[in-house]
Design a protein around this motif. Structure first.
Motif, PDB file in Angstrom:
ATOM      1  N   SER A  17      51.576   2.696  42.029  1.00 47.51           N
ATOM      2  CA  SER A  17      50.471   2.881  42.958  1.00 47.51           C
ATOM      3  C   SER A  17      50.061   4.346  43.028  1.00 47.51           C
ATOM      4  N   LEU A  18      48.806   4.545  43.351  1.00 48.68           N
ATOM      5  CA  LEU A  18      48.270   5.864  43.646  1.00 48.68           C
ATOM      6  C   LEU A  18      47.236   5.711  44.749  1.00 48.68           C
ATOM      7  N   ARG A  19      47.041   6.765  45.523  1.00 50.56           N
ATOM      8  CA  ARG A  19      45.953   6.785  46.487  1.00 50.56           C
ATOM      9  C   ARG A  19      45.061   7.990  46.211  1.00 50.56           C
ATOM     10  N   LEU A  20      43.821   7.709  45.930  1.00 54.49           N
ATOM     11  CA  LEU A  20      42.835   8.757  45.723  1.00 54.49           C
ATOM     12  C   LEU A  20      42.141   9.066  47.040  1.00 54.49           C
ATOM     13  N   SER A  21      41.795  10.321  47.216  1.00 56.62           N
ATOM     14  CA  SER A  21      41.058  10.765  48.393  1.00 56.62           C
ATOM     15  C   SER A  21      39.781  11.450  47.953  1.00 56.62           C
ATOM     16  N   CYS A  22      38.759  11.315  48.772  1.00 54.11           N
ATOM     17  CA  CYS A  22      37.497  12.008  48.537  1.00 54.11           C
ATOM     18  C   CYS A  22      37.042  12.609  49.871  1.00 54.11           C
ATOM     19  N   SER A  23      37.027  13.918  49.916  1.00 49.78           N
ATOM     20  CA  SER A  23      36.605  14.622  51.114  1.00 49.78           C
ATOM     21  C   SER A  23      35.126  14.961  50.995  1.00 49.78           C
ATOM     22  N   ALA A  24      34.349  14.570  51.992  1.00 55.34           N
ATOM     23  CA  ALA A  24      32.899  14.783  51.976  1.00 55.34           C
ATOM     24  C   ALA A  24      32.503  15.830  53.009  1.00 55.34           C
ATOM     25  N   ALA A  61      34.752  -4.298  42.097  1.00 54.77           N
ATOM     26  CA  ALA A  61      34.621  -4.881  40.769  1.00 54.77           C
ATOM     27  C   ALA A  61      35.674  -5.974  40.610  1.00 54.77           C
ATOM     28  N   ASP A  62      35.336  -6.983  39.851  1.00 53.31           N
ATOM     29  CA  ASP A  62      36.283  -8.090  39.642  1.00 53.31           C
ATOM     30  C   ASP A  62      37.598  -7.596  39.044  1.00 53.31           C
ATOM     31  N   SER A  63      37.520  -6.561  38.231  1.00 64.25           N
ATOM     32  CA  SER A  63      38.709  -6.073  37.529  1.00 64.25           C
ATOM     33  C   SER A  63      39.729  -5.430  38.460  1.00 64.25           C
ATOM     34  N   VAL A  64      39.317  -5.052  39.670  1.00 68.63           N
ATOM     35  CA  VAL A  64      40.238  -4.383  40.589  1.00 68.63           C
ATOM     36  C   VAL A  64      40.438  -5.160  41.884  1.00 68.63           C
ATOM     37  N   LYS A  65      39.701  -6.231  42.073  1.00 68.14           N
ATOM     38  CA  LYS A  65      39.782  -7.005  43.309  1.00 68.14           C
ATOM     39  C   LYS A  65      41.197  -7.518  43.518  1.00 68.14           C
ATOM     40  N   MET A  83      45.252   2.265  45.172  1.00 71.60           N
ATOM     41  CA  MET A  83      45.343   1.522  43.922  1.00 71.60           C
ATOM     42  C   MET A  83      46.767   1.042  43.723  1.00 71.60           C
ATOM     43  N   ASN A  84      46.946  -0.260  43.739  1.00 73.60           N
ATOM     44  CA  ASN A  84      48.255  -0.876  43.553  1.00 73.60           C
ATOM     45  C   ASN A  84      48.285  -1.687  42.266  1.00 73.60           C
ATOM     46  N   SER A  85      49.488  -2.017  41.831  1.00 74.25           N
ATOM     47  CA  SER A  85      49.666  -2.830  40.616  1.00 74.25           C
ATOM     48  C   SER A  85      48.847  -2.277  39.461  1.00 74.25           C
ATOM     49  N   LEU A  86      48.943  -0.988  39.256  1.00 71.76           N
ATOM     50  CA  LEU A  86      48.131  -0.335  38.236  1.00 71.76           C
ATOM     51  C   LEU A  86      48.478  -0.808  36.841  1.00 71.76           C
ATOM     52  N   LYS A  87      47.451  -0.860  36.014  1.00 69.24           N
ATOM     53  CA  LYS A  87      47.572  -1.310  34.628  1.00 69.24           C
ATOM     54  C   LYS A  87      47.127  -0.188  33.687  1.00 69.24           C
ATOM     55  N   PRO A  88      47.589  -0.182  32.463  1.00 68.17           N
ATOM     56  CA  PRO A  88      47.123   0.855  31.519  1.00 68.17           C
ATOM     57  C   PRO A  88      45.605   0.891  31.393  1.00 68.17           C
ATOM     58  N   GLU A  89      44.953  -0.233  31.514  1.00 74.04           N
ATOM     59  CA  GLU A  89      43.490  -0.267  31.404  1.00 74.04           C
ATOM     60  C   GLU A  89      42.782   0.353  32.604  1.00 74.04           C
ATOM     61  N   GLY A 117      35.619  14.492  39.837  1.00 71.90           N
ATOM     62  CA  GLY A 117      36.480  13.513  39.198  1.00 71.90           C
ATOM     63  C   GLY A 117      37.943  13.890  39.252  1.00 71.90           C
ATOM     64  N   THR A 118      38.794  12.875  39.214  1.00 78.09           N
ATOM     65  CA  THR A 118      40.239  13.081  39.167  1.00 78.09           C
ATOM     66  C   THR A 118      40.827  12.115  38.144  1.00 78.09           C
ATOM     67  N   GLN A 119      41.719  12.618  37.321  1.00 76.38           N
ATOM     68  CA  GLN A 119      42.274  11.826  36.225  1.00 76.38           C
ATOM     69  C   GLN A 119      43.397  10.915  36.721  1.00 76.38           C
ATOM     70  N   VAL A 120      43.311   9.653  36.340  1.00 78.72           N
ATOM     71  CA  VAL A 120      44.368   8.683  36.583  1.00 78.72           C
ATOM     72  C   VAL A 120      44.840   8.172  35.228  1.00 78.72           C
ATOM     73  N   THR A 121      46.124   8.306  34.968  1.00 78.04           N
ATOM     74  CA  THR A 121      46.704   7.833  33.715  1.00 78.04           C
ATOM     75  C   THR A 121      47.841   6.873  34.033  1.00 78.04           C
ATOM     76  N   VAL A 122      47.749   5.664  33.481  1.00 73.15           N
ATOM     77  CA  VAL A 122      48.766   4.637  33.710  1.00 73.15           C
ATOM     78  C   VAL A 122      49.471   4.368  32.385  1.00 73.15           C
ATOM     79  N   SER A 123      50.764   4.639  32.347  1.00 69.54           N
ATOM     80  CA  SER A 123      51.524   4.443  31.123  1.00 69.54           C
ATOM     81  C   SER A 123      52.140   3.048  31.104  1.00 69.54           C
TER      82      SER A 123
END
Length: 124
Positions: A17-24, A61-65, A83-89, A117-123
């Motif tokens: 899992s990861l949690r992204l933040s966006c400060s406005a 999006a259906d891919s992340v629902k 973001m939970n249950s992250l996948k390489p895709e 932008g912030t990079q997310v890499t799932v191995s």
């Protein structure tokens, strides 16, 4: 001038899992919709999720629902993407975006302002 700043990306193993933040900053955002998009290498930017400012209406999006959750902290003008249950895709640069008209669109043309932008890499 609206400014958006993402944080929270990183390297995680599949299933993690990861949690992204966006400060406005720079505006009163009560009428805004806030979106998350992502762009993987060699691919076009794609919609991930969007929310109205109150967080009462959200779309995915259906891919992340069922795996990702967008949420708002209005007190500190911050939008999150859990973001939970992250996948390489899911590997991509993730961008935060703001639509002053609050349209909750799934196309990037609806959003006037973007973070860096912030990079997310799932191995695997």
């Amino acid at each position: 001038q609206v400014q958006l700043a993402e944080s929270g990306g990183g390297l995680v193993q599949a299933g993690g899992s990861l949690r992204l933040s966006c400060s406005a900053s720079g505006r009163t955002f009560s009428s805004y919709a806030m979106g998350w998009f992502r762009q993987a290498p060699g691919k076009e930017r794609e919609f991930v999720s969007t929310s109205n400012w109150s967080g009462s209406r959200t779309f995915y999006a259906d891919s992340v629902k069922g795996r990702f959750t967008i949420s708002m902290d209005n007190a500190i003008n911050t939008v999150y993407l859990q973001m939970n249950s992250l996948k390489p895709e899911d590997t991509a640069i993730y961008y935060c975006a703001a639509d002053p008209l609050g349209r909750l669109g799934r196309r990037d043309i609806y959003y006037n302002n973007w973070g860096q932008g912030t990079q997310v890499t799932v191995s695997s």
